[in-house]
Structures are given as C-alpha cells and as structure tokens.
Design an enzyme around this catalytic site. Structure first.
Site, PDB file in Angstrom:
ATOM      1  N   SER A  90       0.823  -1.145  -0.188  1.00 30.91           N
ATOM      2  CA  SER A  90      -0.039   0.047  -0.058  1.00 30.91           C
ATOM      3  C   SER A  90       0.783   1.308  -0.127  1.00 30.91           C
ATOM      4  O   SER A  90       1.969   1.160   0.519  1.00 30.91           O
ATOM      5  CB  SER A  90      -0.918   0.127   1.392  1.00 30.91           C
ATOM      6  OG  SER A  90      -1.587   1.049   1.424  1.00 30.91           O
ATOM      7  N   TYR A 119      -2.097   0.152  10.165  1.00 29.86           N
ATOM      8  CA  TYR A 119      -2.233  -0.642   8.977  1.00 29.86           C
ATOM      9  C   TYR A 119      -1.095  -0.523   7.883  1.00 29.86           C
ATOM     10  O   TYR A 119      -0.406  -1.151   7.701  1.00 29.86           O
ATOM     11  CB  TYR A 119      -3.603  -0.123   8.246  1.00 29.86           C
ATOM     12  CG  TYR A 119      -3.841  -0.359   6.940  1.00 29.86           C
ATOM     13  CD1 TYR A 119      -3.890  -1.883   6.232  1.00 29.86           C
ATOM     14  CD2 TYR A 119      -3.527   0.633   6.098  1.00 29.86           C
ATOM     15  CE1 TYR A 119      -3.974  -2.094   4.870  1.00 29.86           C
ATOM     16  CE2 TYR A 119      -3.675   0.232   4.523  1.00 29.86           C
ATOM     17  CZ  TYR A 119      -3.804  -1.139   3.878  1.00 29.86           C
ATOM     18  OH  TYR A 119      -3.560  -1.345   2.659  1.00 29.86           O
ATOM     19  N   LYS A 169       1.920  -3.304   6.541  1.00 32.31           N
ATOM     20  CA  LYS A 169       2.276  -3.496   5.312  1.00 32.31           C
ATOM     21  C   LYS A 169       3.720  -3.198   5.072  1.00 32.31           C
ATOM     22  O   LYS A 169       4.421  -4.277   4.596  1.00 32.31           O
ATOM     23  CB  LYS A 169       1.547  -2.467   4.312  1.00 32.31           C
ATOM     24  CG  LYS A 169       0.160  -2.630   3.966  1.00 32.31           C
ATOM     25  CD  LYS A 169      -0.160  -4.066   3.478  1.00 32.31           C
ATOM     26  CE  LYS A 169      -1.697  -4.241   3.023  1.00 32.31           C
ATOM     27  NZ  LYS A 169      -2.120  -5.343   2.449  1.00 32.31           N
TER      28      LYS A 169
END
Length: 322
Positions: A116, A140, A144
């Site tokens: 991402s 989040y 990643k």
C-alpha cells in the site's frame, strides 16, 4: 501453473483471479469470507474457506504443489487499525508469516504481495516514487511495511522471491462486467459516491474545500482494478524469469480532485448525488500522486482504464442495478 490466491473473493483479489483464469492457470482461493463475496467465486476454481492463520487451512491449500502465491488476505481500514491494532497484527502480520512458512515448507518460492501507499505516510515530495521516505502514519500502513521488510529478509535468507506492489487508490470494476459482487464496507471515495447514487447511502461528505488545490478539494491518484490485475501478472512473470524481488508503485500518475470526481459521477449517473462539505480530516494531505515509472520500465506495464470516466462508468454499471 497452480496458483494460490488469498482473499480471492474480495474486491481486488477477484479481479486478479479473473486475470489469471484468462491466462489458463489453475486457481486455489483461500478466503474466510468476512469481507469476501460469494458471487465472485468462480465455479471452476478450487475454494477453501478459512483463515490463513489456521495451519489446517494452509495444509489443505498446499496439499498439491503451488507454483506461486498472490496475497490479498488483510484488514485494510486505516482508522480501525489505530483503535484495534491487535486485530491487524493477528491477521496482517501473523497471517502473512504463517503463509510464508507454509510456502517454504512446501517448496513455493514466489509471492506477489498486496502492499500500500500507506507505507509512505505524509508526502515529502510528489509524485511519490519508491525512494520516498517510509513513514506510515497508521498501524495498517505499518503492517504493510513490516511485511515488506520480512519479505526482504526471507529473500536474503531463504531465496523467497517477492513482488511488493504499493497501491494508491484502487477503483473501478471489470470493464466486461464479469465481476458482479460489490466491495464490502468500502472506505474510499468512489464506491461511497456510487453507494450514495444508488440509494445505499443518503449522502456522503467532502472533507474540506479550502486546500491549496485548483478547486479547494483534495487530489488523489486513482488506479483501475483491472490495471492492477494486469500489473500483478506482469510482476509474477518478472520475479520468476529474473529470479529477483521487486518493489513498485502502482498508480495512474494522474490526480483528480474530490469535486472533479463528484461532478463527473453526477454526469454519468444523470442526477445530483447528495453530499455536503464538512471540516477537514486530520492528516489528509492536499494532494497525493504516484510515480509509476519503475513499473513501466521493469514490467512494461501501463494503465489502460484509469481515466476518471472509465473508473466511474465501470462502477456505475454495477451500482445502477441495485
């Protein structure tokens, strides 16, 4: 080839499955169906329902040799990751490490990983390329980045080759209409606009109109999910042929403002779409645009469907039928 796709009934995963099927590969889909959609499961593919944290599920997936893995099984709501980080640690981090372990145990050495643009955090310069500082602003994004770092170590220590693909804003649907299941609980602008246009929501909010942009609303880089799918296939081909890992951005290199997208969506659906302007959200930069130069040069990839009209029109084809 026989290819494992985790999260293969989800929004992005199902489009990659479709791309792989067109090329004649045998697909094994593993999905716990918490965010997946049954109508996006193709009958010709093997389907295993369950979590990748479950060793028995992975054992079943690898019962027969797997040539490569496409990994999409992850929680992705940035806001939720800040209030429930343990959920993201368990699924995103632990789940991926379990998957890698199963790959190594079963002699599978190629993985295409759904990363991402959240790994970059606030932009220091634009367009954002792969050399941009890595400073995620939510948990989040951290998961990643942590997975990317683990993949680098497993390449160095165990020869596991990976393509780490950093997405910007995925949108759109298969132009031929072969994906029929809508994204569950979307958090991005374009599906929220479409949900409002189709009556699923009463209205949507535009967060701020006083940014330093031509119309005062934020500018973002959108990429069509079918363009993402073609990039994934090219990435697998690259790491298998070159036997080396890569990290690349996937974006359209074109920025559209929130107002531009709203106005165009109203033209496409043929009616006003209820919305209101509210205060800015903390941490929203005025503009985020990707550089995809590396993907073009290494993979020979180019976005074909990522213009605003194609993105919104392909979405409305599904949402207007609700």
């Amino acid at each position: 080839m026989r290819i494992l796709v985790t999260g293969g009934s989800g929004y992005i995963g199902s489009h990659i499955v479709l791309e792989l099927m067109e090329l004649g590969h045998n697909i094994v889909v593993v999905d716990d169906m918490e965010k997946g959609n049954e109508v996006n499961l193709f009958p010709s593919n093997e389907f295993i329902q369950g979590k990748i944290q479950n060793p028995e599920i992975l054992k079943k997936a690898f019962e027969r040799p797997i040539d490569a893995v496409f990994h999409f099984a992850a929680w992705k709501a940035a806001g939720e990751s800040m209030t429930d980080p343990a959920k993201y640690a368990l699924n995103n981090l632990n789940g991926t490490l379990q998957l890698i372990s199963a790959m190594l145990e079963n002699g599978c050495k190629y993985i295409v990983f759904s990363s991402s643009a959240a790994v970059y955090g606030a932009p220091k310069y634009q367009p954002i390329d792969e050399n941009h500082p890595l400073s995620p602003e939510n948990y989040y994004g951290y998961t990643k980045l942590a997975i990317e770092e683990n993949l680098k170590w497993f390449d160095q220590l165990k020869g596991l080759k990976s393509a780490r693909l950093r997405y910007f804003n995925a949108a759109g649907y298969d132009p031929k209409g072969r994906i029929r299941g809508l994204e569950n609980s979307p958090a991005n602008l374009l599906p929220i606009i479409m949900e409002t246009a189709s009556g699923m929501r009463k209205s949507f909010e535009i967060y701020g109109e006083d940014y330093d942009t031509p119309d005062g609303t934020c500018i973002r880089d959108y990429i069509h999910v079918s363009d993402l799918a073609s990039a994934h296939v090219l990435a697998l081909k690259y790491i298998m042929e070159k036997d080396e890992s890569i990290t690349v951005n996937l974006g359209s290199e074109t920025g559209y403002s929130v107002k531009e997208m709203t106005d165009l969506a109203e033209k496409i659906v043929g009616k006003p779409i209820p919305h209101k302007v509210v205060n800015r959200r903390p941490g929203d930069p005025a503009k985020l645009v990707a550089s995809s130069t590396k993907a073009k040069s290494l993979l020979g990839w180019k976005a074909q469907y990522s213009d605003a009209n194609s993105l919104l029109s392909s979405m409305w084809e599904l949402y207007r039928k609700l």
